[in-house]
Design an enzyme around this catalytic site. Structure first.
Site, short mmCIF file in Angstrom:
data_model
loop_
_atom_site.label_atom_id
_atom_site.label_comp_id
_atom_site.label_asym_id
_atom_site.label_seq_id
_atom_site.Cartn_x
_atom_site.Cartn_y
_atom_site.Cartn_z
N GLY A 49 -31.35 6.05 -46.32
CA GLY A 49 -32.43 5.52 -45.49
C GLY A 49 -32.07 5.75 -44.04
N GLN A 54 -32.33 4.33 -34.82
CA GLN A 54 -31.00 4.93 -35.00
C GLN A 54 -30.92 6.33 -34.39
OE1 GLN A 54 -30.91 3.93 -39.45
NE2 GLN A 54 -28.75 3.65 -38.88
N CYS A 102 -23.81 1.55 -43.11
CA CYS A 102 -24.82 1.86 -42.09
C CYS A 102 -24.39 3.08 -41.30
CB CYS A 102 -24.97 0.65 -41.15
SG CYS A 102 -26.28 0.86 -39.94
N LEU A 103 -25.32 3.98 -41.06
CA LEU A 103 -24.99 5.19 -40.29
C LEU A 103 -24.59 4.83 -38.86
CD1 LEU A 103 -27.91 7.50 -41.51
CD2 LEU A 103 -25.60 7.29 -42.43
N HIS A 144 -32.96 -3.33 -45.27
CA HIS A 144 -31.94 -2.86 -44.30
C HIS A 144 -32.62 -2.09 -43.16
CE1 HIS A 144 -27.84 -1.06 -43.36
NE2 HIS A 144 -28.65 -0.23 -42.73
N GLU A 145 -33.59 -1.24 -43.52
CA GLU A 145 -34.24 -0.42 -42.48
C GLU A 145 -35.20 -1.24 -41.62
OE1 GLU A 145 -31.94 2.49 -44.09
OE2 GLU A 145 -32.80 2.20 -42.09
N HIS A 148 -33.38 -2.88 -38.97
CA HIS A 148 -33.12 -2.01 -37.81
C HIS A 148 -34.30 -2.05 -36.84
CE1 HIS A 148 -29.30 -0.04 -38.50
NE2 HIS A 148 -29.64 0.41 -39.69
#
Ligand SMILES: O=C(O)C[C@@H](Cc1ccccc1)[C@H](O)SCc1ccccc1
Ligand SMILES: [Zn+2]
Length: 158
Positions: A49, A54, A102-103, A144-145, A148
């Site tokens: 994702g 990000q 997480c990226l 999660h997204e 963000h």
């Protein structure tokens, strides 16, 4: 298409509440290119994702792309879904624990409680409204997204 730099924990962009995509942006080359660059960046970083903030774009666009992985071997293999202005309409009472990464927070993993099932309403790149139910790992990714988009990192939910 372009793999974009990914914002890291501590950068302000990740703490902002992203703004909704305007109606005038649907079907625009801009929005298509943003989604393509997000997808290329997510794939390059082996993500499941990614959220626009990000890649330094504080707009409410996410991509959800569950696939089996070492931590979730039985995760469904789903076609990537681009969600514009996603809204989680319902969270199930039942929650489940799962490991997240997480990226934007490399080399850190943690166990996060998320609703087991959610109903999310979003728009496609063409401006069509969709309501969908997700459960398990895909539901985790959506939560999660969307976090963000609201400036929340999973490490704040450990
Ligand atoms: O930073 C991101 O938003 C992408 C995350 C998404 C994610 C959401 C929920 C649970 C795990 C990951 C990246 O995919 S982190 C890499 C990853 C991939 C599979 C499983 C765990 C971590
Ligand atoms: Zn993340």
């Amino acid at each position: 298409s372009a793999v974009l730099p990914v914002a890291q924990r501590g950068e302000i962009i990740l703490t902002l509440k992203a703004v909704p995509v305007a109606a005038s942006e649907f079907n625009s080359p801009w929005l298509e290119q943003l989604a393509q660059a997000m997808q290329a960046t997510m794939l390059a970083r082996n993500g499941v994702g990614i959220a626009a903030p990000q890649v330094y774009v504080s707009k409410r666009v996410i991509i959800v792309a569950s696939r089996p992985n070492p931590r979730y071997p039985d995760a469904p293999d789903m076609a990537a879904v681009v969600m514009v202005n996603p809204e989680i309409l319902q969270f199930s009472k039942e929650t489940c624990l799962g490991e997240e990464g997480c990226l934007s927070v490399p080399d850190e993993r943690g166990t996060v409680a998320r609703a087991q099932r959610i109903i999310v309403r979003y728009f496609t790149l063409h401006g069509e409204s969709v309501e969908a139910t997700y459960e398990g790992f895909p539901a985790r990714i959506v939560q999660h997204e969307v976090d963000h988009l609201d400036g929340v990192l999973f490490v704040e939910r450990l």
